[in-house]
Enzyme design. Structure first.
Site, PDB file in Angstrom:
ATOM      1  N   LYS A  10      39.365   8.791  41.242  1.00 51.49           N
ATOM      2  CA  LYS A  10      39.899  10.268  41.305  1.00 51.49           C
ATOM      3  C   LYS A  10      39.344  11.150  40.214  1.00 51.49           C
ATOM      4  O   LYS A  10      38.634  10.650  39.320  1.00 51.49           O
ATOM      5  CB  LYS A  10      41.555   9.985  40.938  1.00 51.49           C
ATOM      6  CG  LYS A  10      42.276   9.422  41.976  1.00 51.49           C
ATOM      7  CD  LYS A  10      43.713   9.399  41.684  1.00 51.49           C
ATOM      8  CE  LYS A  10      44.696   8.840  42.970  1.00 51.49           C
ATOM      9  NZ  LYS A  10      45.893   8.775  42.318  1.00 51.49           N
ATOM     10  N   TYR A  50      46.930  12.623  52.135  1.00 50.90           N
ATOM     11  CA  TYR A  50      48.375  12.377  51.564  1.00 50.90           C
ATOM     12  C   TYR A  50      49.546  12.819  52.388  1.00 50.90           C
ATOM     13  O   TYR A  50      50.409  13.160  51.890  1.00 50.90           O
ATOM     14  CB  TYR A  50      48.168  13.055  50.035  1.00 50.90           C
ATOM     15  CG  TYR A  50      47.414  12.501  49.177  1.00 50.90           C
ATOM     16  CD1 TYR A  50      47.866  11.083  48.664  1.00 50.90           C
ATOM     17  CD2 TYR A  50      46.206  12.727  48.703  1.00 50.90           C
ATOM     18  CE1 TYR A  50      47.186  10.203  47.682  1.00 50.90           C
ATOM     19  CE2 TYR A  50      45.269  11.922  48.129  1.00 50.90           C
ATOM     20  CZ  TYR A  50      45.758  10.857  47.304  1.00 50.90           C
ATOM     21  OH  TYR A  50      44.951  10.113  46.628  1.00 50.90           O
ATOM     22  N   ASN A 113      46.044   9.172  37.541  1.00 54.68           N
ATOM     23  CA  ASN A 113      46.141   7.500  37.179  1.00 54.68           C
ATOM     24  C   ASN A 113      44.633   6.936  37.844  1.00 54.68           C
ATOM     25  O   ASN A 113      44.639   5.616  37.846  1.00 54.68           O
ATOM     26  CB  ASN A 113      47.347   6.837  37.759  1.00 54.68           C
ATOM     27  CG  ASN A 113      47.489   7.137  39.191  1.00 54.68           C
ATOM     28  OD1 ASN A 113      46.313   7.654  39.881  1.00 54.68           O
ATOM     29  ND2 ASN A 113      48.570   6.869  39.784  1.00 54.68           N
ATOM     30  N   HIS A 116      43.044   5.230  43.447  1.00 50.99           N
ATOM     31  CA  HIS A 116      43.821   5.148  44.599  1.00 50.99           C
ATOM     32  C   HIS A 116      43.350   4.000  45.399  1.00 50.99           C
ATOM     33  O   HIS A 116      41.999   3.710  45.420  1.00 50.99           O
ATOM     34  CB  HIS A 116      43.715   6.244  45.649  1.00 50.99           C
ATOM     35  CG  HIS A 116      44.453   5.896  47.118  1.00 50.99           C
ATOM     36  ND1 HIS A 116      45.478   6.026  47.278  1.00 50.99           N
ATOM     37  CD2 HIS A 116      43.578   5.195  47.914  1.00 50.99           C
ATOM     38  CE1 HIS A 116      45.603   5.602  48.597  1.00 50.99           C
ATOM     39  NE2 HIS A 116      44.806   5.198  49.209  1.00 50.99           N
ATOM     40  N   GLU A 127      42.266   4.718  56.200  1.00 49.27           N
ATOM     41  CA  GLU A 127      41.689   5.375  55.287  1.00 49.27           C
ATOM     42  C   GLU A 127      40.196   5.193  55.087  1.00 49.27           C
ATOM     43  O   GLU A 127      39.344   6.273  54.858  1.00 49.27           O
ATOM     44  CB  GLU A 127      42.369   5.033  54.034  1.00 49.27           C
ATOM     45  CG  GLU A 127      43.786   5.367  53.768  1.00 49.27           C
ATOM     46  CD  GLU A 127      44.315   4.746  52.568  1.00 49.27           C
ATOM     47  OE1 GLU A 127      45.570   5.102  52.390  1.00 49.27           O
ATOM     48  OE2 GLU A 127      43.912   3.889  51.817  1.00 49.27           O
TER      49      GLU A 127
END
Length: 139
Positions: A10, A50, A113, A116, A127
């Site tokens: 990310k 998302y 964080n 993913h 995905e």
């Protein structure tokens, strides 16, 4: 059983030049990176990706965060890759993540964080297909 999973490094991690360090943790755990590219996720891509969180209060913030800087999208391959990568990532909240996991090592907080990973084999296939064609994946 050898399988594939999907990973995103990310923006909070790419902005801090952590791609190489995160890849080292992934490879050190026995997963192979069979496809990888750095992209700038568009708002449309982030909203689609998302969509499952569309009704959640953090959806807009999540889309904004994921489009704020480049991300590294990856296909990982190995024995039980989905479960293994989820273990390597650690808990969503880095304060609860086990020592040595990516989120314990690198995440800023529960929102930023660092990574993913797919939560199921079915989602991994979906995905992966959003960001890679089969001929871009070198097994």
């Amino acid at each position: 059983m050898t399988e594939r999973t999907f990973s995103i490094i990310k923006p909070d991690a790419t902005e801090r030049n952590l791609t190489g360090k995160i890849n080292a943790v992934i490879e050190g755990a026995g997963l192979r990176i069979v496809a990888q590219r750095r992209i700038r996720m568009t708002e449309a891509q982030a909203k689609t990706f998302y969509e499952v969180h569309k009704e959640r209060p953090f959806y807009g913030e999540l889309v904004g965060q994921m489009t704020s800087a480049p991300v590294v999208v990856q296909v990982l391959e190995g024995e039980n890759a989905v479960a293994k990568y989820r273990e390597i990532m650690g808990a969503t909240n880095p304060e609860q993540a086990a020592e040595g996991t990516i989120r314990k090592l690198f995440a800023k907080n529960v929102g930023e964080n660092s990574v993913h990973g797919s939560d199921s084999q079915d989602n991994a296939k979906l995905e992966i297909a959003q960001f890679f064609t089969e001929d871009q994946i070198v097994g």
